[in-house]
Design an enzyme around this catalytic site. Structure first.
Site, PDB file in Angstrom:
ATOM      1  N   LYS A   1      54.885   6.804  -5.517  1.00 49.29           N
ATOM      2  CA  LYS A   1      53.846   7.612  -5.060  1.00 49.29           C
ATOM      3  C   LYS A   1      53.871   8.771  -5.732  1.00 49.29           C
ATOM      4  O   LYS A   1      54.721   9.615  -5.899  1.00 49.29           O
ATOM      5  CB  LYS A   1      53.924   7.732  -3.518  1.00 49.29           C
ATOM      6  CG  LYS A   1      52.520   7.973  -3.121  1.00 49.29           C
ATOM      7  CD  LYS A   1      52.736   7.831  -1.470  1.00 49.29           C
ATOM      8  CE  LYS A   1      51.385   8.192  -0.924  1.00 49.29           C
ATOM      9  NZ  LYS A   1      51.517   8.450   0.362  1.00 49.29           N
TER      10      LYS A   1
HETATM   11  C1  E4P Z   1      49.295   7.679   2.911  1.00 51.25           C
HETATM   12  O1  E4P Z   1      49.508   7.459   2.008  1.00 51.25           O
HETATM   13  C2  E4P Z   1      48.980   8.798   3.378  1.00 51.25           C
HETATM   14  O2  E4P Z   1      49.822   9.878   2.859  1.00 51.25           O
HETATM   15  C3  E4P Z   1      48.567   9.357   4.588  1.00 51.25           C
HETATM   16  O3  E4P Z   1      47.440   8.392   5.111  1.00 51.25           O
HETATM   17  C4  E4P Z   1      48.025  10.751   4.948  1.00 51.25           C
HETATM   18  O4  E4P Z   1      47.460  10.832   6.280  1.00 51.25           O
HETATM   19  P1  E4P Z   1      47.004  12.152   6.946  1.00 51.25           P
HETATM   20  O5  E4P Z   1      45.511  12.571   6.217  1.00 51.25           O
HETATM   21  O6  E4P Z   1      46.679  11.653   8.279  1.00 51.25           O
HETATM   22  O7  E4P Z   1      48.237  13.035   6.855  1.00 51.25           O
END
Ligand code: E4P
Length: 217
Positions: A83
């Protein structure tokens, strides 16, 4: 639409994955911090629980350092997806990862043109953050519609991984918008199975069945 869990809670992941409907996992530095555990150990454990893609995020912001971290993360297990943040440095790293056959998830996407750039770089997944856009006063779901249109217009095979999902309604809306995947907090995943009329109806059926005194087996 594939459903991923956005979690580093391996006990909860194990329990939910046993139901057979968890297609993958996403993590981020905040979730790793929340686990209080060494990142590589948590990622290895998650990869042993789930066969599908497991996103592990680099912490570096410069391309070369992202490449070094990403290669280390990719070596943990064959289902690791590296990522990378949606920056010019991140997209430079994505192009190298693509040449090396390392799958990538480009995160922190908040606009359709950012998603276009990620696809041009060869990202495997793009993660548009629905909930955070809503919090910001924008319409997160409409971003998914826009990205779907752009990707279909040009035949990009980057998969849309709707992220920052907060509600069951979000899940429905991104599915209608044609998202390829969505990553959900465990609480939202569990809520997908529920409806008050299902519970009420089941109670009624069980009570009526008991009155028959029958047994199927
Ligand atoms: C997933 O890849 C993201 O990091 C995550 O969905 C972020 O979610 P949040 O905005 O609730 O922290």
């Amino acid at each position: 639409m594939q459903l991923f869990l956005d979690t580093t809670d391996t006990a909860e992941l194990k329990a939910l994955a046993a139901g057979g409907l968890v297609d993958g996992v996403t993590t981020n530095p905040t979730l790793i911090a929340k686990s209080g555990r060494p990142m590589l150990e948590v990622i290895a454990e998650i990869c042993a629980i789930v066969e599908g893609p497991v996103s592990a995020e680099v912490a570096a912001v410069q391309t070369e350092a992202m490449l070094a971290e990403g290669r280390r993360l990719a070596a943990v297990a064959s289902n690791v997806v590296v990522k990378v943040p949606l920056t010019s440095e991140g997209l430079a790293a994505v192009q190298v990862f693509a040449q090396e056959g390392i799958a990538t998830n480009v995160t922190l996407c908040f606009s359709a043109v950012q998603a276009l750039m990620a696809a041009k770089a060869g990202a495997t997944y793009i993660s548009p953050f629905i909930g955070r856009l809503d919090d910001y006063g924008s319409d997160g779901v409409s971003l998914i519609h826009d990205i779907r249109t752009i990707y279909d217009n040009y035949g990009f095979d980057t998969e849309i991984l709707s992220a920052s999902i907060r509600t069951v309604e979000h899940v429905k809306a991104v599915a209608i918008a044609g998202s390829d995947c969505a990553t959900l907090p465990p609480a939202v995943f569990k809520a997908l199975f529920k409806h008050p009329l299902t519970e009420k109806g089941l109670e009624q059926f069980m009570s009526d069945w008991a009155k028959t005194g029958q047994s199927i087996l």
